[in-house]
Design an enzyme around this catalytic site. Sequence first.
Site, PDB file in Angstrom:
ATOM      1  N   SER A   1       0.828  -1.201   0.000  1.00 39.67           N
ATOM      2  CA  SER A   1       0.000   0.000   0.000  1.00 39.67           C
ATOM      3  C   SER A   1       0.865   1.255   0.000  1.00 39.67           C
ATOM      4  CB  SER A   1      -0.871   0.018   1.257  1.00 39.67           C
ATOM      5  OG  SER A   1      -0.030  -0.041   2.400  1.00 39.67           O
TER       6      SER A   1
ATOM      7  N   TYR B   1      -4.218   0.767   3.851  1.00 37.43           N
ATOM      8  CA  TYR B   1      -5.121  -0.359   3.615  1.00 37.43           C
ATOM      9  C   TYR B   1      -5.801  -0.815   4.904  1.00 37.43           C
ATOM     10  CZ  TYR B   1      -3.634  -1.543  -1.212  1.00 37.43           C
ATOM     11  OH  TYR B   1      -3.407  -1.569  -2.557  1.00 37.43           O
ATOM     12  N   GLY B   2      -5.157  -0.548   6.051  1.00 37.85           N
ATOM     13  CA  GLY B   2      -5.688  -1.013   7.327  1.00 37.85           C
ATOM     14  C   GLY B   2      -7.093  -0.512   7.620  1.00 37.85           C
TER      15      GLY B   2
ATOM     16  N   CYS C   1       2.566  -7.058   1.912  1.00 35.13           N
ATOM     17  CA  CYS C   1       1.578  -6.367   2.740  1.00 35.13           C
ATOM     18  C   CYS C   1       0.711  -7.409   3.430  1.00 35.13           C
ATOM     19  CB  CYS C   1       0.713  -5.470   1.852  1.00 35.13           C
ATOM     20  SG  CYS C   1      -0.605  -4.641   2.746  1.00 35.13           S
ATOM     21  N   ASN C   2       0.769  -7.437   4.757  1.00 38.60           N
ATOM     22  CA  ASN C   2      -0.055  -8.387   5.517  1.00 38.60           C
ATOM     23  C   ASN C   2      -1.537  -8.079   5.358  1.00 38.60           C
ATOM     24  OD1 ASN C   2       1.918  -9.867   7.739  1.00 38.60           O
ATOM     25  ND2 ASN C   2       2.650  -7.850   7.147  1.00 38.60           N
ATOM     26  N   THR C   3      -1.867  -6.796   5.403  1.00 42.48           N
ATOM     27  CA  THR C   3      -3.272  -6.380   5.379  1.00 42.48           C
ATOM     28  C   THR C   3      -3.941  -6.860   4.091  1.00 42.48           C
ATOM     29  OG1 THR C   3      -2.516  -4.438   6.576  1.00 42.48           O
ATOM     30  CG2 THR C   3      -4.769  -4.382   5.761  1.00 42.48           C
TER      31      THR C   3
ATOM     32  N   CYS D   1       3.092  -6.010  10.027  1.00 39.91           N
ATOM     33  CA  CYS D   1       2.815  -5.017   8.989  1.00 39.91           C
ATOM     34  C   CYS D   1       4.197  -4.677   8.446  1.00 39.91           C
ATOM     35  CB  CYS D   1       2.142  -3.789   9.584  1.00 39.91           C
ATOM     36  SG  CYS D   1       2.107  -2.372   8.455  1.00 39.91           S
TER      37      CYS D   1
ATOM     38  N   HIS E   1       5.394  -2.206   7.160  1.00 38.75           N
ATOM     39  CA  HIS E   1       5.903  -0.863   7.494  1.00 38.75           C
ATOM     40  C   HIS E   1       6.732  -0.859   8.783  1.00 38.75           C
ATOM     41  CE1 HIS E   1       3.037   0.650   4.537  1.00 38.75           C
ATOM     42  NE2 HIS E   1       3.544   1.858   4.689  1.00 38.75           N
TER      43      HIS E   1
HETATM   44  N1  DGL Z   1       2.249  -2.503   4.941  1.00 38.89           N
HETATM   45  C1  DGL Z   1       0.946  -2.975   5.143  1.00 38.89           C
HETATM   46  C2  DGL Z   1       0.928  -4.316   5.888  1.00 38.89           C
HETATM   47  O1  DGL Z   1       1.889  -5.051   5.859  1.00 38.89           O
HETATM   48  C3  DGL Z   1      -0.168  -2.115   5.625  1.00 38.89           C
HETATM   49  C4  DGL Z   1      -0.165  -0.666   5.872  1.00 38.89           C
HETATM   50  C5  DGL Z   1      -1.524  -0.038   5.557  1.00 38.89           C
HETATM   51  O2  DGL Z   1      -1.685   0.318   4.389  1.00 38.89           O
HETATM   52  O3  DGL Z   1      -2.397   0.049   6.441  1.00 38.89           O
HETATM   53  O4  DGL Z   1      -0.049  -4.677   6.480  1.00 38.89           O
END
Ligand code: DGL
Length: 290
Positions: free
Chosen positions: A28, A59-60, A91-93, A205, A207
């Site tokens: 994201s 994305y969260g 990205c986990n989300t 996440c 990030h």
């Molecule tokens: N980097 C993203 C993750 O691994 C999510 C950050 C976001 O967009 O909320 O979940």
Amino acid sequence: MRVDLLAGATYNPAVMPSPVPTILVFDSGLGGLTVFAEVLKARPDARYVYAADDAGFPYGRLSEAVLAERVVIVMERLIGLHDPDIVVVACNTASTIVLPHLRERFSIPFIGTVPAIKPAAQTTQTGYISVLATPGTVARDYTRDLIETYAAGCKVNLVGSRRLAGFAEAELAGHPVSDEDLLDELRPCFVEDAGGRTDVVALSCTHYPLLLPRFQALAPWPVTWIDPAPAIARRVTQLIGHPVPGHEADENEAVALFTSGAGISIALRGALQAKGLPVVAVEDMPLLVG
Ligand code: DGL
């Protein structure tokens, strides 16, 4: 879309690797750079496109239906433009909801990033694990299933932070937030009661590893921080193999592509260049819902 080289054959990059594969790393925003760094170490010869759907960030906050639709639409455009051999959804989300949709829609391999609950359960001595993620990831059935399957004997503390992904973006853009703000988000990870205390935090996440040095400095007590990026890089080489000597992409062409580009500053361009992404481009794709 990729065309199979043998008529009627299923494309299988492990059998027929491109000498210089194109690897698309998707997130994201800037969090996927923590995964990109490890993949780049494993395949320094590859052609890279790092795609940040900053028009959809964060994305969260998106519902599962909106997120799934968004990622498929953006992926359609990115695959059409860059014809990758493999896609890493860093990205986990997104991964915890969208991987089945992507695999159904496209024939290329997708590697996802999901909360590192299994390694956390294998690492803990006290049995107290915290999973630090976005509010979306902590709410997923996928995450609950991972806990039931791999960490049933542990005390798992799910911490969904609304602000940390934004803080990580600000850090990379040269505007670090205060220790106090960071600690407000981090403190819920640290649980202590008569039975023991947290000794492992799964950074769930992509990030968050961007903030790891600051987390380590601010942590109320030392813990093991689990970053899934090295495992993801290993999975990439399992699927597409190791570099073929004598073949490599021009590293000056590695591109960071944004779907909005609103936050691109000189500091961010410098940070991207330092991470191996000298070209910055915008492919405008506004988020129409959400
Ligand atoms: N980097 C993203 C993750 O691994 C999510 C950050 C976001 O967009 O909320 O979940």
